[in-house]
Design a protein around this motif. Structure first.
Motif, mmCIF file in Angstrom:
data_model
loop_
_atom_site.group_PDB
_atom_site.id
_atom_site.type_symbol
_atom_site.label_atom_id
_atom_site.label_comp_id
_atom_site.label_asym_id
_atom_site.label_seq_id
_atom_site.Cartn_x
_atom_site.Cartn_y
_atom_site.Cartn_z
ATOM 1 N N LEU A 178 -2.737 -5.537 -2.040
ATOM 2 C CA LEU A 178 -2.926 -6.047 -0.675
ATOM 3 C C LEU A 178 -2.504 -7.510 -0.584
ATOM 4 C CD1 LEU A 178 -6.347 -4.422 0.309
ATOM 5 C CD2 LEU A 178 -4.040 -3.733 0.973
ATOM 6 N N ALA A 179 -2.790 -8.274 -1.655
ATOM 7 C CA ALA A 179 -2.399 -9.690 -1.648
ATOM 8 C C ALA A 179 -0.881 -9.816 -1.587
ATOM 9 C CB ALA A 179 -2.950 -10.382 -2.896
ATOM 10 N N GLU A 180 -0.204 -8.899 -2.297
ATOM 11 C CA GLU A 180 1.258 -8.915 -2.252
ATOM 12 C C GLU A 180 1.754 -8.693 -0.824
ATOM 13 O OE1 GLU A 180 4.272 -6.474 -4.825
ATOM 14 O OE2 GLU A 180 2.446 -6.772 -6.015
ATOM 15 N N LEU A 181 1.104 -7.735 -0.137
ATOM 16 C CA LEU A 181 1.498 -7.440 1.243
ATOM 17 C C LEU A 181 1.220 -8.625 2.156
ATOM 18 C CD1 LEU A 181 0.156 -3.778 1.428
ATOM 19 C CD2 LEU A 181 2.547 -4.490 1.447
ATOM 20 N N ARG A 182 0.057 -9.258 1.945
ATOM 21 C CA ARG A 182 -0.289 -10.438 2.753
ATOM 22 C C ARG A 182 0.749 -11.533 2.520
ATOM 23 N NH1 ARG A 182 -4.638 -13.779 0.078
ATOM 24 N NH2 ARG A 182 -2.745 -14.127 -1.145
ATOM 25 N N ASN A 183 1.117 -11.754 1.267
ATOM 26 C CA ASN A 183 2.102 -12.794 0.968
ATOM 27 C C ASN A 183 3.453 -12.490 1.589
ATOM 28 O OD1 ASN A 183 0.118 -14.045 -0.454
ATOM 29 N ND2 ASN A 183 0.821 -13.319 -2.475
ATOM 30 N N ALA A 184 3.720 -11.190 1.781
ATOM 31 C CA ALA A 184 4.987 -10.810 2.418
ATOM 32 C C ALA A 184 4.906 -10.964 3.937
ATOM 33 C CB ALA A 184 5.352 -9.380 2.053
ATOM 34 N N GLY A 185 3.714 -11.359 4.430
ATOM 35 C CA GLY A 185 3.608 -11.659 5.861
ATOM 36 C C GLY A 185 2.899 -10.601 6.685
ATOM 37 N N LEU A 186 2.350 -9.566 6.034
ATOM 38 C CA LEU A 186 1.678 -8.504 6.794
ATOM 39 C C LEU A 186 0.308 -8.988 7.285
ATOM 40 C CD1 LEU A 186 1.851 -5.502 7.654
ATOM 41 C CD2 LEU A 186 0.663 -4.917 5.551
ATOM 42 N N THR A 187 -0.024 -8.627 8.507
ATOM 43 C CA THR A 187 -1.327 -8.949 9.078
ATOM 44 C C THR A 187 -2.342 -7.896 8.621
ATOM 45 O OG1 THR A 187 -0.136 -9.762 10.995
ATOM 46 C CG2 THR A 187 -2.516 -9.468 11.226
ATOM 47 N N ILE A 188 -3.459 -8.354 8.069
ATOM 48 C CA ILE A 188 -4.410 -7.414 7.473
ATOM 49 C C ILE A 188 -5.824 -7.669 7.996
ATOM 50 C CG2 ILE A 188 -5.514 -6.690 5.302
ATOM 51 C CD1 ILE A 188 -2.937 -7.354 3.849
ATOM 52 N N LEU A 189 -6.499 -6.568 8.350
ATOM 53 C CA LEU A 189 -7.927 -6.634 8.677
ATOM 54 C C LEU A 189 -8.619 -5.653 7.751
ATOM 55 C CD1 LEU A 189 -10.317 -7.498 10.503
ATOM 56 C CD2 LEU A 189 -9.710 -5.637 12.039
ATOM 57 N N VAL A 190 -9.512 -6.181 6.898
ATOM 58 C CA VAL A 190 -10.142 -5.304 5.923
ATOM 59 C C VAL A 190 -11.661 -5.384 6.046
ATOM 60 C CG1 VAL A 190 -10.037 -7.054 4.089
ATOM 61 C CG2 VAL A 190 -10.244 -4.645 3.472
ATOM 62 N N ALA A 191 -12.317 -4.218 6.035
ATOM 63 C CA ALA A 191 -13.781 -4.173 6.022
ATOM 64 C C ALA A 191 -14.203 -3.852 4.599
ATOM 65 C CB ALA A 191 -14.285 -3.102 6.982
ATOM 66 N N GLU A 192 -15.160 -4.587 4.076
ATOM 67 C CA GLU A 192 -15.449 -4.437 2.645
ATOM 68 C C GLU A 192 -16.883 -4.855 2.333
ATOM 69 O OE1 GLU A 192 -15.238 -3.079 -0.410
ATOM 70 O OE2 GLU A 192 -13.077 -3.460 -0.284
ATOM 71 N N GLN A 193 -17.507 -4.111 1.413
ATOM 72 C CA GLN A 193 -18.796 -4.605 0.919
ATOM 73 C C GLN A 193 -18.666 -5.282 -0.439
ATOM 74 O OE1 GLN A 193 -21.808 -1.653 0.318
ATOM 75 N NE2 GLN A 193 -20.375 0.063 0.371
ATOM 76 N N GLN A 194 -17.519 -5.118 -1.062
ATOM 77 C CA GLN A 194 -17.267 -5.854 -2.309
ATOM 78 C C GLN A 194 -16.773 -7.240 -1.915
ATOM 79 O OE1 GLN A 194 -16.570 -4.289 -5.745
ATOM 80 N NE2 GLN A 194 -16.248 -2.146 -5.217
ATOM 81 N N VAL A 195 -17.730 -8.083 -1.618
ATOM 82 C CA VAL A 195 -17.435 -9.347 -0.950
ATOM 83 C C VAL A 195 -16.494 -10.277 -1.739
ATOM 84 C CG1 VAL A 195 -18.489 -11.410 0.022
ATOM 85 C CG2 VAL A 195 -19.512 -9.165 0.423
ATOM 86 N N PRO A 196 -16.675 -10.444 -3.047
ATOM 87 C CA PRO A 196 -15.770 -11.363 -3.754
ATOM 88 C C PRO A 196 -14.306 -10.954 -3.633
ATOM 89 C CG PRO A 196 -17.620 -10.733 -5.166
ATOM 90 C CD PRO A 196 -17.704 -9.886 -3.948
ATOM 91 N N LEU A 197 -14.025 -9.665 -3.758
ATOM 92 C CA LEU A 197 -12.644 -9.199 -3.633
ATOM 93 C C LEU A 197 -12.092 -9.489 -2.248
ATOM 94 C CD1 LEU A 197 -12.746 -5.731 -5.432
ATOM 95 C CD2 LEU A 197 -11.425 -7.747 -6.112
#
Lengths: 235, 285
Positions: A178-197
């Motif tokens: 996902l970080a790779e995708l973000r770095n490529a400029g993709l807009t991301i909205l993620v819901a997560e309970q694994q907070v550190p990640l």
């Protein structure tokens, strides 16, 4: 500041007339990664389902690129560019990896170069190209779910707990992708309970508690917030 | 014995395509179309009336098949709207009851208006020897048509975008919606396709045996047995089960008696449900 790409405004949603998500407002700018963190049952899934059209919101608006898409059917939302990866993945179990990916681009028939982009990100999927999705491991299914969503060339990628059922190692691998995708400029909205990640990936975050937004700030702010540290980071 | 098995295959291909029509609609929306056979027979009656009126056979057959397709489409767009609004068991039950009603209506109208009408399509020409068995032209043409339609169906589902979309709705409806497939459009199209397949059943069957105005219920029951044995929602399963049951049917008719074949088919169906509840190639557990 320019208009956010995705904006939830006073969104309420729930089941059988009972709201689970109350008056949620949040925004995601183009190219930004935003995390919604919260414990099990905080309403994260319900919120995302109401945005992507799998269930109609009971009140409020969802602006995508300036247009209110609240209440639109899921296939319309997906085709407009807001693509959702649910925690249960909803793959097509009796179809090959390749067919799952091809369907991701529906109603278009994707060129093979687009498939190759996904295979570059997840070489594992290339190896499993002709295997049925239902017979793959949890980690591979997660890759396929993200890969299938990417085939739609999304403008916003929404993910619900992409670490569900994954070992800690696979979970952090999923977030690396996902970080790779973000770095490529993709807009991301993620819901997560694994907070550190989630905070490791996101630029900003919102804390969802009992269906309401409690706290918001940059990922660093939230990481250092005493309440967040106590409730979600266990320190 | 070879002759009996060959007859079984001819019958089985018809069973197969009959089951495919039923299984597709069930797999997509959970509607068990208990009017499937009656719709097919209605198509046969359209063809019969048109040819009686002097129309050429090919045109009449085309109109009859399209008519059943349209009937399927109209049913999906009207009656079934209420059904698709329901979820789970409520949907299955409502769909089943409404289609049962449609079946009774078609049956009643046909019995009232055309009590002794039957469609027979004669295929001219001498029998042809196949594996030492003399086969009637009608049986061969009917089987060839079904094999062609079957091949087209397989190509449609495997190779076309819309065919893939159809399978996606069968396998995971929410997943289909998330990739941009509109399940309503798929369902309406497939209900129409199912009707067209019903029309083709009526036509091919009329090449081997007369299709009477009141044969609908029997065809529906055969379709049901085939679809259950093959696995509801599985196209290849329906074809496989159709051929197996066709052979079982002719073999038992030959060695025991035709009066008992339906019972034997139902027993096969019951045994399948006990041993393999999802059918031979079922996709739903």
């Amino acid at each position: 500041m320019s208009e956010p790409l995705l904006k939830l405004d006073g969104l309420c949603a729930g089941y059988l007339g009972q709201d689970v998500v109350h008056d949620v407002s949040l925004s995601v700018a183009e190219g930004e990664a935003v995390a919604v963190i919260g414990s099990n049952g905080a309403g994260k899934t319900t919120m995302l389902r109401a945005v992507c059209g799998l269930m109609p919101p009971s009140r409020g608006s969802v602006y995508f690129d300036g247009t209110d898409i609240a209440g639109d059917k899921a296939h319309r939302v997906s085709r407009s560019g807001v693509v959702y990866v649910p925690a249960e993945r909803h793959l097509f179990p009796q179809m090959s990896v390749k067919e799952n990916l091809i369907l991701g681009a529906y109603p278009k028939r994707p060129p093979s170069s687009q498939l190759d982009q996904v295979f570059d990100l997840f070489p594992r999927l290339k190896e499993r190209e002709s295997q049925h999705a239902g017979t793959m491991s949890g980690g591979e299914q997660q890759m396929l779910a993200v890969g299938r969503a990417l085939m739609a060339a999304p403008r916003v990628l929404m993910l619900d707990e992409p670490t569900t059922g994954l070992s800690p190692l696979l979970a952090s691998e999923a977030y690396n992708a996902l970080a790779e995708l973000r770095n490529a400029g993709l807009t991301i909205l993620v819901a997560e309970q694994q907070v550190p990640l989630a905070l490791g990936l996101a630029d900003r975050g919102y804390v969802l508690d009992h269906g309401r937004i409690g706290l918001t700030g940059t990922a660093d702010d939230l990481r250092n917030d005493p309440g967040v540290r106590k409730a979600y980071l266990g320190v | 014995m070879t002759a009996v098995i060959m007859d079984g295959i001819v019958l089985g291909l018809q069973f197969g395509i009959l089951g495919v029509g039923l299984t597709l609609v069930y797999g997509l929306g959970g509607v068990l179309n208990l009017a499937h056979g009656q719709m097919a027979v209605a198509g046969a009656m359209v063809i019969s009336r048109l040819t009686d009126g002097g129309m050429g056979t090919f045109l009449a057959v085309a109109i009859g098949i399209v008519a059943v397709g349209l009937l399927g489409m109209v049913i999906d767009l009207t009656l079934m709207k209420a059904v698709y609004g329901e979820e789970g068991e409520g949907r299955t039950l409502l769909g089943l009851l409404l289609m049962l009603g449609v079946g009774f209506i078609i049956d009643g109208v046909l019995e009232w208006r055309y009590p002794i009408e039957a469609l027979t399509l004669r295929v001219a020409g001498d029998p042809i020897d196949i594996l030492g068995v003399s086969m009637r032209r009608g049986s061969l043409v009917a089987s060839a048509i079904i094999l062609l339609v079957g091949a087209l169906l397989v190509a449609f589902f495997r190779l076309t975008t819309f065919g893939r979309a159809t399978r996606s709705v069968i396998q995971d409806e929410n997943g289909a919606r998330l990739v941009g497939v509109n399940p309503s459009v798929v369902r309406t199209s497939i209900f129409a396709l199912s009707g067209i397949l019903g029309g083709i059943v009526a036509v091919t069957r009329a090449m081997t045996t007369p299709v009477g105005s009141t044969d609908g219920i029997e065809l529906t029951i055969f379709a049901l047995i085939v679809a259950v044995v093959g696995g509801l929602g599985s196209v290849s399963g329906a074809f496989l089960a159709g051929i197996l049951l066709g052979i079982v049917s002719t073999v038992s008719a030959f060695y025991i008696g035709s009066y008992i074949t339906t019972i034997i088919l139902l027993v096969v169906c019951a045994v399948t449900i006990v041993i393999r509840p999802s059918g031979l190639l079922g996709v739903r557990s």
